[in-house]
Design an enzyme around this catalytic site. Structure first.
Site, PDB file in Angstrom:
ATOM      1  CB  CYS A  47      -0.908  -0.008   1.225  1.00 34.08           C
ATOM      2  SG  CYS A  47      -1.957   1.455   1.358  1.00 34.08           S
ATOM      3  CB  CYS A  50      -0.380   2.198   5.722  1.00 36.06           C
ATOM      4  SG  CYS A  50      -1.205   0.697   5.128  1.00 36.06           S
ATOM      5  CB  CYS A  96      -5.165  -0.551   2.355  1.00 35.69           C
ATOM      6  SG  CYS A  96      -3.946  -0.965   3.619  1.00 35.69           S
ATOM      7  CB  CYS A  99      -4.255   3.137   5.649  1.00 41.77           C
ATOM      8  SG  CYS A  99      -4.120   2.901   3.857  1.00 41.77           S
ATOM      9  CB  CYS A 119      -9.101  -4.395 -11.660  1.00 41.86           C
ATOM     10  SG  CYS A 119      -8.651  -3.347 -13.029  1.00 41.86           S
TER      11      CYS A 119
END
Length: 133
Positions: A47, A50, A96, A99, A119
């Site tokens: 991510c 984070c 995510c 976060c 995707c």
């Protein structure tokens, strides 16, 4: 609920404007613009907000859609899925798990073994070639 709680001001200080647009405002990058589309090395996709590990490189495939695509997240706790009805249709949004950043959507038209196509917006992720789980 996301494990990381920051204000928009805090996120704006840490992210580029493009990352903020996608991760925090649920935007979408233009197709075929992410360098991660062509990333083929071993490693992890993490991510951009984070640094949580999201996808293993071995699960990435060329979907032809213009966005990095994967057939499965790294584990069940990496992402969360939510119903999205923004474009007058029902889709499954992927965020995510730590976060709450918007990553993209998952569709049931991927390859084996899962049949899923995660995707993802490349701008919402970073590639870690040293990453290993």
């Amino acid at each position: 609920m996301p494990k990381i709680d920051k204000t928009d001001s805090q996120w704006r200080e840490e992210l580029t404007p493009e990352q903020f647009y996608v991760l925090r405002e649920e935007g979408t990058e233009r197709a075929f613009t992410s360098p991660l589309n062509d990333e083929k090395r071993d490693g992890l996709f993490i991510c951009a907000g984070c640094e949580k590990p999201l996808f293993k490189a071995e699960t990435k495939f060329d979907s032809g859609t213009g966005w990095p695509s994967f057939y499965a997240p790294i584990d069940a706790d990496a992402v969360s899925e939510h119903t999205d009805r923004k474009l007058f249709m029902k889709r499954t949004e992927v965020r995510c798990a730590d976060c709450g950043g918007h990553l993209g959507h998952v569709f049931p038209d991927g390859p084996r073994p899962t049949g899923q196509r995660y995707c993802m917006n490349g701008i919402a992720m970073q590639f870690d070639p040293e990453g290993d789980v």
